[in-house]
Design a protein around this motif. Structure first.
Motif, mmCIF file in Angstrom:
data_model
loop_
_atom_site.group_PDB
_atom_site.id
_atom_site.type_symbol
_atom_site.label_atom_id
_atom_site.label_comp_id
_atom_site.label_asym_id
_atom_site.label_seq_id
_atom_site.Cartn_x
_atom_site.Cartn_y
_atom_site.Cartn_z
ATOM 1 N N ARG A 13 0.850 -1.187 0.000
ATOM 2 C CA ARG A 13 0.000 0.000 0.000
ATOM 3 C C ARG A 13 0.896 1.252 0.000
ATOM 4 O O ARG A 13 1.930 1.272 0.657
ATOM 5 C CB ARG A 13 -0.879 -0.027 1.244
ATOM 6 N N SER A 54 -5.923 -1.686 -7.004
ATOM 7 C CA SER A 54 -5.773 -3.122 -7.247
ATOM 8 C C SER A 54 -7.042 -3.918 -6.974
ATOM 9 O O SER A 54 -7.906 -3.506 -6.197
ATOM 10 C CB SER A 54 -4.638 -3.674 -6.386
ATOM 11 N N GLU A 56 -6.983 -6.525 -5.332
ATOM 12 C CA GLU A 56 -6.833 -6.942 -3.938
ATOM 13 C C GLU A 56 -7.421 -5.891 -2.987
ATOM 14 O O GLU A 56 -8.124 -6.240 -2.035
ATOM 15 C CB GLU A 56 -5.347 -7.179 -3.612
ATOM 16 N N GLU A 57 -7.159 -4.621 -3.249
ATOM 17 C CA GLU A 57 -7.702 -3.550 -2.407
ATOM 18 C C GLU A 57 -9.219 -3.443 -2.534
ATOM 19 O O GLU A 57 -9.903 -3.109 -1.579
ATOM 20 C CB GLU A 57 -7.085 -2.198 -2.791
ATOM 21 N N ARG A 58 -9.734 -3.714 -3.730
ATOM 22 C CA ARG A 58 -11.167 -3.568 -3.987
ATOM 23 C C ARG A 58 -11.950 -4.859 -3.729
ATOM 24 O O ARG A 58 -13.146 -4.907 -3.943
ATOM 25 C CB ARG A 58 -11.380 -3.139 -5.438
ATOM 26 N N GLN A 79 -1.532 -5.222 -5.350
ATOM 27 C CA GLN A 79 -1.065 -5.051 -3.976
ATOM 28 C C GLN A 79 -0.353 -6.316 -3.509
ATOM 29 O O GLN A 79 -0.818 -7.430 -3.745
ATOM 30 C CB GLN A 79 -2.212 -4.730 -3.039
#
Length: 164
Positions: A13, A54, A56-58, A79
Motif C-alpha cells: 500500500r 488493485s 486486492e484492495e477492492r 497489492q
C-alpha cells in the motif's frame, strides 16, 4: 507468446503504483469502463485498459473485470498480499504475456523487503518478465522502462497507431 499483455505495478500500500500510472499518462488517471490511448512516443499510441486501484484492495476478482475487456494491453496495480496470487492465476490462465514491475521498497516502506509470498518464483515459473524498482526514487526511470517494454511488445504485433 500471448496476444495480450498484462503490465503490473506490484507493491505494498502507498508504494507508488498510482504515481507510476499517472506519470505514464502524464495526468491523474483512474480506472474507467473502457480502454484509452496511451502515447508511447511522439504521435504513436496504443490502446490500453487501466486498473488503477488493485483487485486486492477492492476485493474483486480479475476475471470479473478483464473478461469483458477487448484491449490487448492491460495495465494493473497489484497489492503485495496473499490475495494477489488470484490475479496472477487469472492472468496466466488467460494466456497474457506478463511484465511486472515490483516497487520494492515502495514509497512508504522503510526498507526493501524479502519476497515472503514467493511471487517472484511463481511469476518466473509462468514466464513473466520482472523488474524490481524503488518506489522511493523519482518515477521517470521506471515509467520509461514500462513505456519501452510496451512499445516493443506492441510494435512487434503492429498495434501502434497514430494518436488522435
Amino acid at each position: 507468446m500471448g496476444d495480450r499483455l498484462f503490465v503490473g505495478a506490484l507493491g505494498n500500500r502507498n508504494s507508488g503504483k498510482s504515481s507510476t500510472w499517472n506519470d505514464l499518462f502524464g495526468a491523474t488517471v483512474r480506472r474507467g469502463k473502457y480502454s484509452r490511448p496511451l502515447e508511447l512516443r511522439a504521435g504513436e499510441c496504443v490502446d490500453v485498459y487501466l486498473v488503477s486501484g488493485s483487485f486486492e484492495e477492492r476485493n474483486e476478482y480479475a476475471g470479473d473485470i478483464l473478461d469483458d475487456q477487448t484491449a490487448k494491453i492491460v495495465l494493473c496495480s497489484m497489492q503485495y498480499t496473499e490475495e494477489v496470487s488470484k490475479t496472477i492465476d487469472y492472468v496466466t490462465k488467460s494466456d497474457f504475456d506478463i511484465f511486472i514491475q515490483w516497487l520494492n521498497p515502495g514509497y512508504s516502506d522503510e526498507d526493501q523487503y524479502f519476497d515472503r509470498l514467493g511471487l517472484v518464483n511463481l511469476l518466473l515459473a509462468k514466464s513473466a518478465s520482472i523488474s524490481m524498482r524503488s518506489g522511493k526514487l523519482a518515477t521517470e526511470g521506471r515509467v520509461a522502462e514500462i513505456r519501452e517494454f510496451i512499445y516493443g511488445w506492441a510494435r512487434f504485433r503492429d498495434l501502434i497507431v497514430p494518436c488522435d
